[in-house]
Write a protein that holds these residues in place. Structure first.
Motif, PDB file in Angstrom:
ATOM      1  N   SER A 224       0.850  -1.187   0.000  1.00 17.75           N
ATOM      2  CA  SER A 224       0.000   0.000   0.000  1.00 17.75           C
ATOM      3  C   SER A 224       0.888   1.241   0.000  1.00 17.75           C
ATOM      4  O   SER A 224       2.072   1.179   0.352  1.00 17.75           O
ATOM      5  CB  SER A 224      -0.916   0.005   1.231  1.00 17.75           C
ATOM      6  N   THR A 225       0.320   2.363  -0.392  1.00 15.93           N
ATOM      7  CA  THR A 225       1.117   3.588  -0.537  1.00 15.93           C
ATOM      8  C   THR A 225       1.745   4.024   0.784  1.00 15.93           C
ATOM      9  O   THR A 225       2.824   4.635   0.794  1.00 15.93           O
ATOM     10  CB  THR A 225       0.273   4.736  -1.117  1.00 15.93           C
ATOM     11  N   ASN A 226       1.111   3.702   1.913  1.00 13.88           N
ATOM     12  CA  ASN A 226       1.685   4.108   3.198  1.00 13.88           C
ATOM     13  C   ASN A 226       2.881   3.238   3.613  1.00 13.88           C
ATOM     14  O   ASN A 226       3.468   3.445   4.687  1.00 13.88           O
ATOM     15  CB  ASN A 226       0.631   4.163   4.305  1.00 13.88           C
ATOM     16  N   GLN A 227       3.241   2.292   2.761  1.00 19.88           N
ATOM     17  CA  GLN A 227       4.447   1.504   2.996  1.00 19.88           C
ATOM     18  C   GLN A 227       5.638   2.016   2.194  1.00 19.88           C
ATOM     19  O   GLN A 227       6.715   1.419   2.215  1.00 19.88           O
ATOM     20  CB  GLN A 227       4.183   0.026   2.693  1.00 19.88           C
ATOM     21  N   THR A 228       5.423   3.119   1.496  1.00 19.89           N
ATOM     22  CA  THR A 228       6.550   3.807   0.864  1.00 19.89           C
ATOM     23  C   THR A 228       7.487   4.308   1.954  1.00 19.89           C
ATOM     24  O   THR A 228       7.067   5.049   2.843  1.00 19.89           O
ATOM     25  CB  THR A 228       6.043   4.984   0.006  1.00 19.89           C
ATOM     26  N   SER A 229       8.750   3.866   1.895  1.00 17.21           N
ATOM     27  CA  SER A 229       9.661   4.174   2.988  1.00 17.21           C
ATOM     28  C   SER A 229      11.064   3.682   2.641  1.00 17.21           C
ATOM     29  O   SER A 229      11.285   3.038   1.614  1.00 17.21           O
ATOM     30  CB  SER A 229       9.187   3.482   4.275  1.00 17.21           C
ATOM     31  N   MET A 230      12.006   3.997   3.546  1.00 13.86           N
ATOM     32  CA  MET A 230      13.339   3.406   3.490  1.00 13.86           C
ATOM     33  C   MET A 230      13.325   2.216   4.440  1.00 13.86           C
ATOM     34  O   MET A 230      12.955   2.363   5.617  1.00 13.86           O
ATOM     35  CB  MET A 230      14.392   4.428   3.937  1.00 13.86           C
ATOM     36  N   TYR A 231      13.741   1.044   3.939  1.00 14.51           N
ATOM     37  CA  TYR A 231      13.765  -0.163   4.756  1.00 14.51           C
ATOM     38  C   TYR A 231      15.219  -0.552   5.024  1.00 14.51           C
ATOM     39  O   TYR A 231      16.032  -0.646   4.106  1.00 14.51           O
ATOM     40  CB  TYR A 231      13.026  -1.304   4.050  1.00 14.51           C
ATOM     41  N   LEU A 232      15.513  -0.765   6.278  1.00  9.28           N
ATOM     42  CA  LEU A 232      16.869  -1.083   6.711  1.00  9.28           C
ATOM     43  C   LEU A 232      16.901  -2.438   7.390  1.00  9.28           C
ATOM     44  O   LEU A 232      16.097  -2.726   8.279  1.00  9.28           O
ATOM     45  CB  LEU A 232      17.378  -0.019   7.681  1.00  9.28           C
ATOM     46  N   CYS A 233      17.852  -3.251   6.965  1.00  8.77           N
ATOM     47  CA  CYS A 233      18.082  -4.551   7.574  1.00  8.77           C
ATOM     48  C   CYS A 233      19.321  -4.447   8.454  1.00  8.77           C
ATOM     49  O   CYS A 233      20.273  -3.709   8.125  1.00  8.77           O
ATOM     50  CB  CYS A 233      18.291  -5.593   6.488  1.00  8.77           C
ATOM     51  N   ALA A 234      19.334  -5.168   9.564  1.00  5.75           N
ATOM     52  CA  ALA A 234      20.491  -5.159  10.458  1.00  5.75           C
ATOM     53  C   ALA A 234      20.686  -6.551  11.049  1.00  5.75           C
ATOM     54  O   ALA A 234      19.759  -7.367  11.081  1.00  5.75           O
ATOM     55  CB  ALA A 234      20.311  -4.134  11.582  1.00  5.75           C
TER      56      ALA A 234
END
Lengths: 114, 115
Positions: free
Chosen positions: B82-92
């Motif tokens: 969904s559009t509200n999941q537009t984001s920067m995703y970081l794995c650690a």
């Protein structure tokens, strides 16, 4: 929930000056960690200070921890243009078992003017 | 040096698509994490895993799932983007050593846009 809160949100200083950022948190912790993030990149771990430590140094970095005030500070001495980045504190809650993840603040954006 | 590799730096997907974000680490770390980072909100934990096939919800798991079939790989799945999941995703990732979280090593992030 967000626990660490950095202050100030943004800081602009001249190259060569010292930069100080502060972090406040709400609950008891095992340790507190500081990270740096360059624009568009992932976070890089800088330093970890345990709850029974009061001060720690790493190169030009100095971190202090005051558990009675639930606060920490990060000092960068003799700043350089390459220090321009966002800095985050992250707390490791005492109730965690070692794999619950850190709680990050919203960061301080540091700009070093040449 | 620890290397955490995220499969894509930039990704554009459409609303309703199933999206897979992949993360691989090469340091034999037990713990792996997925965060999203949004302006003004900082980093928020979506899911984490402390062992193969184990997963735990973070602060904002709704709309996401994860998979950890091998120790070195941790996948984040957007079941129906969904559009509200537009984001920067970081794995650690990090070691699991006694009590307390060890330093985390981050990938460079995936900037995901949902149109």
């Amino acid at each position: 929930s967000q626990q660490g809160e950095e202050d100030p949100q943004a800081l602009s200083i001249q190259e060569g000056e010292n930069a100080t950022m502060n972090c406040s948190y709400k609950t008891s912790i095992n340790n507190l960690q500081w990270y740096r993030q360059n624009s568009g990149r992932g976070l890089v771990h800088l330093i970890l200070i345990r709850s029974n430590e009061r001060e720690k140094h790493s190169g030009r970095l100095r971190v202090t921890l005051d558990t009675s005030k639930k606060s920490s500070s990060l000092l960068i001495t003799a700043s350089r243009a390459a220090d321009t980045a966002s800095y985050f504190c992250a707390t490791d809650p005492l109730s965690g078992g070692g794999a619950d993840g850190l709680t990050f603040g919203k960061g301080t954006h540091l700009i070093i003017q040449p | 040096d620890v290397k955490v590799t995220q499969s894509s730096r930039y990704l554009v997907k459409r609303t309703g698509e199933k999206v897979f974000l992949e993360c691989v680490q090469d340091m034999d770390h037990e713990n792996m994490f997925w965060y999203r980072q949004d302006p003004g909100l900082g980093l928020r934990l979506i899911y984490f895993s402390y062992d193969v096939k184990m997963k735990e919800k973070g602060d904002i798991p709704e709309g996401y799932s994860v998979s950890r079939e091998k120790k070195e790989r941790f996948s984040l799945i957007l079941e129906s983007a969904s559009t509200n999941q537009t984001s920067m995703y970081l794995c650690a990732s990090s070691f699991r050593l006694g009590v307390g979280n060890q330093p985390q090593h981050f990938g460079d992030g995936t900037r995901l846009s949902i149109l």
